[in-house]
Design an enzyme around this catalytic site. Structure first.
Site, PDB file in Angstrom:
ATOM      1  CG  ASP A 124      -0.198   0.081   2.530  1.00 48.63           C
ATOM      2  OD1 ASP A 124       1.050   0.120   2.519  1.00 48.63           O
ATOM      3  OD2 ASP A 124      -0.863   0.114   3.569  1.00 48.63           O
ATOM      4  N   GLY A 126       1.159   3.652   2.175  1.00 50.09           N
ATOM      5  CA  GLY A 126       1.525   4.210   3.472  1.00 50.09           C
ATOM      6  C   GLY A 126       0.524   5.243   3.958  1.00 50.09           C
ATOM      7  CG  PHE A 128      -5.365   3.041   6.086  1.00 53.44           C
ATOM      8  CD1 PHE A 128      -6.674   3.433   5.926  1.00 53.44           C
ATOM      9  CD2 PHE A 128      -5.015   2.333   7.224  1.00 53.44           C
ATOM     10  CE1 PHE A 128      -7.628   3.118   6.880  1.00 53.44           C
ATOM     11  CE2 PHE A 128      -5.966   2.013   8.185  1.00 53.44           C
ATOM     12  CZ  PHE A 128      -7.277   2.401   8.011  1.00 53.44           C
ATOM     13  CG  ASP A 339      -5.836  -5.305   1.567  1.00 50.26           C
ATOM     14  OD1 ASP A 339      -5.636  -4.998   2.751  1.00 50.26           O
ATOM     15  OD2 ASP A 339      -6.278  -4.475   0.737  1.00 50.26           O
ATOM     16  CB  CYS A 377     -11.934 -26.256   7.275  1.00 51.20           C
ATOM     17  SG  CYS A 377     -10.482 -25.261   6.884  1.00 51.20           S
ATOM     18  CB  CYS A 379      -6.910 -25.185   6.659  1.00 49.60           C
ATOM     19  SG  CYS A 379      -7.141 -25.381   8.442  1.00 49.60           S
ATOM     20  CB  CYS A 382      -9.427 -28.303   9.646  1.00 44.89           C
ATOM     21  SG  CYS A 382     -10.095 -26.803  10.393  1.00 44.89           S
ATOM     22  CG  HIS A 408      -9.456 -22.407  10.462  1.00 48.81           C
ATOM     23  ND1 HIS A 408     -10.079 -23.493   9.873  1.00 48.81           N
ATOM     24  CD2 HIS A 408     -10.441 -21.540  10.790  1.00 48.81           C
ATOM     25  CE1 HIS A 408     -11.392 -23.294   9.870  1.00 48.81           C
ATOM     26  NE2 HIS A 408     -11.636 -22.111  10.410  1.00 48.81           N
TER      27      HIS A 408
END
Ligand SMILES: [Zn+2]
Length: 445
Positions: A124, A126, A128, A339, A377, A379, A382, A408
């Site tokens: 980004d 900067g 924000f 994001d 899930c 992942c 899991c 997760h």
């Protein structure tokens, strides 16, 4: 070096606001032609799937881009992020400028090489973080974009201002003066400085420096801020062109303009038209970010105004969303990438996403749940660990709890967006939306 007024030299070393000679032809950078965006499928009025091409690989869109604020997704190896399906990572220019410094990251070969992430990266501008410090923000979607730990509250929700903070940033027409969150030193960002920092960091996709406003600013202030953002966008393009010419030994970096305008339809549309058509000696934005104050109930409407006006052939990033319903809404309105820091931030607070909603693993009901956090899930967490074990880790304050829950949660959001992308190709978007939001919230959204 502390900066005391708008006229002082900023850190890093001041450079002229506009290049003195003619700019490089955009096509003159050897990497430029190998970057781009192609739409591969469409659904309804606005939703689309596509592919963003960068020097570090392709991003199939829509895509969720996890945030690694300081060149790390907290508690998780980059290899694990790749394994869970993350296609790209986003780091925050503000944090990396303060520590370790963009020059050092440049010396290391750029953000990806520095953090051992071979895939595409975003930074980004900067803006924000710089501008949200100390500003009296109410809760807005974009506040989720903050990488600052100070924004965290006990509920895991975010508000961009911490209790008892003084205003730490001052905006003028040339840039922003602010104090470091690390040691209070004064620094100054201008459009040129933001470009210099982001070129040093070397991400594939960078954002133009913009002024962030809040929903509480007056209409008059929003207009002035938007004009400032437009002038800053021109300066960003010029400085980006100059730096690209200087850095042909580096892969080409895309620059995306950021559309502001708060909740005002005319301002949002005007900003999108201005930045969409912006051209500085042949240099235009490679894509666009949609930033600023967005209330959840207006998300689809505002993104829709902006995508109405933006060129169809360039990608659009919506800054700071990851909620299930927001993702469907934003994709339906024509956004391509997203994001958000929330999946990892709430994970460290023991909050996990499941097919049927968000839950907190410290609850007593998980003490003897010898099955995964979410049976549906796939992942790593899991497929290898039980909810009871992760519950124990949180109770015992073990660091592994953050690692397992972040894996997760990031997988949950990445996979959801992957499923949405697949549904755009098969025409099943509406059915998937009804099913997934219905299961998550109890009724479809
Ligand atoms: Zn999982």
């Amino acid at each position: 070096m502390p900066v005391t007024s708008a006229d002082s030299s900023p850190e890093p070393a001041a450079r002229p606001a506009a290049p003195s000679g003619p700019l490089l032809e955009p096509s003159a950078h050897p990497g430029r032609e190998s970057t781009g965006f192609a739409v591969t499928a469409r659904h309804g009025e606005k939703a689309r799937a596509g592919v963003i091409t960068t020097p570090h690989g392709e991003i199939a869109t829509p895509a969720f881009v996890p945030v690694g604020t300081k060149a790390t997704v907290k508690a998780v190896l980059p290899e694990s992020m790749a394994d869970l399906g993350a296609q790209a990572l986003l780091a925050n220019a503000y944090h990396l400028y303060l520590q370790p410094g963009h020059d050092l990251v440049d010396e290391a070969g750029g953000l990806g090489a520095f953090m051992n992430w071979p895939g595409p990266t975003y930074t980004d501008s900067g803006g924000f973080q710089v501008m949200s410090l100390g500003a009296g923000f109410r809760k807005v979607l974009s506040s989720e974009f903050s990488g600052g730990e100070k924004a965290r509250t006990a509920s895991g929700e975010d508000d961009a201002v911490a209790e008892g903070k003084e205003r730490l940033a001052h905006v003028d027409d040339d840039g922003v003066t602010f104090r470091s969150f690390i040691n209070g030193d004064e620094h100054r960002f201008t459009p040129e400085v933001s470009m210099q920092i982001q070129h040093g960091l070397g991400a594939d996709i960078m954002f133009a420096f913009d002024e962030l406003t809040t929903l509480m600013n007056s209409r008059g202030y929003q207009e002035r801020a938007l004009e400032r953002t437009r002038l800053w966008a021109l300066r960003c393009l010029a400085e980006h062109a100059r730096l690209t010419a200087e850095r042909t030994h580096r892969p080409y970096q895309q620059l995306w303009g950021v559309i502001q305008g708060a909740q005002y339809e005319d301002l949002r549309r005007q900003a999108a038209r201005d930045l969409g058509a912006m051209d500085v000696e042949g240099w235009s934005f490679d894509g666009f970010g949609i930033g600023g104050a967005l209330e959840k109930e207006n998300l689809g409407t505002i993104v829709g105004w902006v995508t109405d006006e933006l060129p169809e052939d360039r990608p659009r990033h919506l800054l700071g969303i990851s909620e299930v319903d927001d993702l469907f809404t934003a994709i339906a309105a024509g956004a391509d990438t997203f994001d958000c820091v929330s999946p990892s931030r709430v994970a460290r607070n023991s909050a996990v996403y499941t097919r049927t909603g968000r839950v907190n693993l410290t609850g007593a009901r998980y003490r003897r749940q010898f099955s995964p956090i979410d049976e549906t899930c796939d992942c790593y967490t899991c497929t290898h660990y039980t909810a009871a074990y992760v519950h124990h880790l949180f109770r015992a304050k073990e660091m592994l709890s953050s690692t397992l829950c972040t894996i997760h949660n990031e997988r949950f959001v990445v996979r959801l967006v992957d499923e949405i992308r697949a549904a755009l190709g098969t025409g099943d978007f509406d059915a998937l939306r009804e099913e997934r939001t219905g299961a998550y919230y109890g009724s479809p959204r």
